[in-house]
Motif scaffolding. Structure first.
Motif, PDB file in Angstrom:
ATOM      1  N   PHE A   1      -3.891   4.183 -11.495  1.00 45.10           N
ATOM      2  CA  PHE A   1      -4.404   3.343 -10.403  1.00 45.10           C
ATOM      3  C   PHE A   1      -5.929   3.356 -10.359  1.00 45.10           C
TER       4      PHE A   1
ATOM      5  N   CYS B   1      -5.672  -0.705  -4.933  1.00 44.80           N
ATOM      6  CA  CYS B   1      -5.063  -1.709  -5.826  1.00 44.80           C
ATOM      7  C   CYS B   1      -4.216  -2.681  -5.005  1.00 44.80           C
TER       8      CYS B   1
ATOM      9  N   TYR C   1       2.543   1.629  -3.537  1.00 47.81           N
ATOM     10  CA  TYR C   1       1.634   2.111  -4.583  1.00 47.81           C
ATOM     11  C   TYR C   1       1.219   3.563  -4.329  1.00 47.81           C
TER      12      TYR C   1
ATOM     13  N   ALA D   1      -4.710   3.816  -5.497  1.00 46.06           N
ATOM     14  CA  ALA D   1      -3.435   3.085  -5.403  1.00 46.06           C
ATOM     15  C   ALA D   1      -3.458   2.169  -4.176  1.00 46.06           C
TER      16      ALA D   1
ATOM     17  N   ARG E   1      -7.215   1.160 -13.116  1.00 47.66           N
ATOM     18  CA  ARG E   1      -6.947  -0.242 -12.777  1.00 47.66           C
ATOM     19  C   ARG E   1      -7.904  -0.723 -11.677  1.00 47.66           C
ATOM     20  N   PHE E   2      -8.075   0.111 -10.646  1.00 46.62           N
ATOM     21  CA  PHE E   2      -8.947  -0.314  -9.550  1.00 46.62           C
ATOM     22  C   PHE E   2     -10.375  -0.524 -10.039  1.00 46.62           C
TER      23      PHE E   2
ATOM     24  N   ALA F   1       1.868   6.761  -6.784  1.00 54.91           N
ATOM     25  CA  ALA F   1       0.834   7.715  -7.233  1.00 54.91           C
ATOM     26  C   ALA F   1       1.292   9.139  -6.960  1.00 54.91           C
TER      27      ALA F   1
ATOM     28  N   ASN G   1      -6.653   9.199  -7.168  1.00 56.54           N
ATOM     29  CA  ASN G   1      -5.729   8.177  -7.660  1.00 56.54           C
ATOM     30  C   ASN G   1      -4.865   7.622  -6.512  1.00 56.54           C
TER      31      ASN G   1
ATOM     32  N   GLU H   1       0.853  -1.200   0.000  1.00 53.55           N
ATOM     33  CA  GLU H   1       0.000   0.000   0.000  1.00 53.55           C
ATOM     34  C   GLU H   1       0.887   1.247   0.000  1.00 53.55           C
TER      35      GLU H   1
ATOM     36  N   SER I   1      -9.320   2.352   1.855  1.00 53.00           N
ATOM     37  CA  SER I   1      -8.386   3.397   1.417  1.00 53.00           C
ATOM     38  C   SER I   1      -8.520   4.565   2.399  1.00 53.00           C
TER      39      SER I   1
END
Ligand SMILES: Cc1ncc(COP(=O)(O)O)c(C=O)c1O
Length: 400
Positions: A36, A240, A20, A237, A39-40, A24, A233, A17, A189
């Motif tokens: 990100f 993700c 990533y 991240a 992708r997420f 970002a 983002n 975490e 998050s």
């Protein structure tokens, strides 16, 4: 030595975490566009078995976004459980509509499908089943009623990420699914959320409303009033990384929930919800009911005694129809919700997060057992004292 403090929840964050999130930041894409985020949204849609997923700033804004996109407005009614976090009802009110509270099923603790039809009126626009504490609501009869009455269904899956119903993913069964990524959720998050759906037009409308209503073809042209509900983002991240680690996170949570269920199974006065045969629950907060008569003390006394032993817990949600913003309207509608009230009075949530060790769970369970037993013993001693006649004590003779 004082035992170490056990909080009720804790996000499970690793080096991944951090990496990533740093990537970002280093990319300078820290707002609501970036690799990100794309992708997420793609990965979450696939994992939730939905065509589309959109990140939002929270589970609350995910709910509001869904309801706004479905056109909920002034004077409309929506059927919701009263046993849920306040956000479910608040999102209905944000649209100027009224939540109509229906009782829950004593087995699943989720909306009772057999009580929904009686609450439907010409003003009813939809139903929001909440997959409470990770357990799926009984979706088939709910969807059947929705089809019969021309209603939409928004699944509030805030607490049920990756739960499934008859092998189908929660959040993919209704018209829209909504999720929360708050710090105590299965994936987190910090703050964050998502909506999922299978309908292209609905996805388009939710995306539009999420981004201030700006026309995607024409910059700074706003054909409608929208909101800023965009996930960043940086948050994506972190999500993700959580997605990559989700199997481990879920497996550990499941093991903890199983351990609680085994350890507390024979404690008098404790009732544990069993998964319905069609349910694969998300292992969110392990919760149980405390019957004061047989356990020995009330839920709140247990929580206070646990706190003295450095163990945190949470009372079950206060039923929403008992809370000031909703009390009057629920009273006017004669809302009688005995199962909800019972759960609200007796339920307790216990610490559940991957970093909890087996020894922590055993300490929590033996503390609960001790607290109940000592209250029962005190009660028995008081009863014995009350029924045993006090022997008369001879007065010592005064010295002449
Ligand atoms: C059932 C339910 N719905 C909605 C929400 C709102 O999510 P958030 O806190 O991310 O806004 C929560 C959060 O705890 C929840 O438990």
């Amino acid at each position: 030595m004082k035992p170490s403090f056990i909080p009720v929840s804790m996000p499970d964050l690793s080096e991944l975490e951090t990496r990533y999130a740093s990537e970002a930041v280093a990319s300078t894409w820290i707002s609501s566009t970036g690799a990100f985020l794309d992708r997420f949204e793609e990965e979450f849609a696939v994992a939730s078995d939905c065509r589309f997923a959109l990140g939002t700033t929270s589970g609350t804004t995910a709910l509001h976004l869904a309801l706004a996109a479905l056109g909920l407005g002034q004077g409309d009614e929506v059927i919701v459980p009263s046993m849920t976090y306040i956000a479910t009802a608040n999102a209905v009110r944000y649209c100027g509509a009224e939540p109509i509270f229906v009782d829950i099923d004593p087995a699943t603790w989720c909306l009772d499908p057999s009580q929904i039809e009686a609450a439907i009126t010409p003003k009813t626009k939809g139903i929001i089943p909440v997959h409470l504490l990770g357990h799926p609501a009984d979706m088939d009869p709910i969807m059947k009623l929705a089809v019969t009455h021309g209603l939409w269904v928004v699944e509030d899956a805030a607490e049920a990420t990756f739960a499934s119903y008859k092998g189908r993913m929660c959040g993919s069964l209704g018209t829209v699914g909504t999720f929360s990524f708050f710090g105590n959720k299965i994936l987190t998050s910090g703050e964050g959320g998502a909506v999922t759906c299978n309908d292209e037009a609905l996805r388009h409308r939710m995306a539009l409303l999420r981004g201030q209503g700006m026309d995607p073809q024409k910059r700074y042209h706003f054909p409608i009033v929208g909101y800023n509900y965009r996930l960043t983002n940086v948050a994506a991240a972190i999500l993700c990384a959580q997605m990559e680690r989700r199997d481990g996170i879920i497996a550990r949570r499941q093991a903890i929930v199983r351990m609680y269920a085994e350890e507390l199974a024979d404690v008098p006065g404790i009732a544990i919800r069993q998964d319905a045969p069609w349910a694969e629950s998300a292992p969110w907060m392990f919760s149980c009911l405390i019957d004061p008569t047989t356990f020995g003390c009330r839920r709140d006394d247990l929580a206070a005694a646990l706190k003295e032993r450095e163990i945190d817990s949470r009372p079950m949600f206060i039923p929403i129809h008992r809370l000031p913003p909703y009390r009057q309207s629920a009273k006017k509608r004669h809302a009688v919700l005995p199962v909800t009230d019972r759960l609200g009075a007796l339920g307790i949530m216990l610490p559940t997060y991957p970093q909890l060790t087996d020894a922590d769970v055993l300490r929590i369970c033996s503390s609960i057992r001790d607290i109940g037993r000592s209250h029962l013993n005190r009660r028995i001693a008081a009863q014995v004292h009350r029924i045993t006649p006090t022997p008369s004590v001879a007065q010592p003779r005064k010295a002449a």
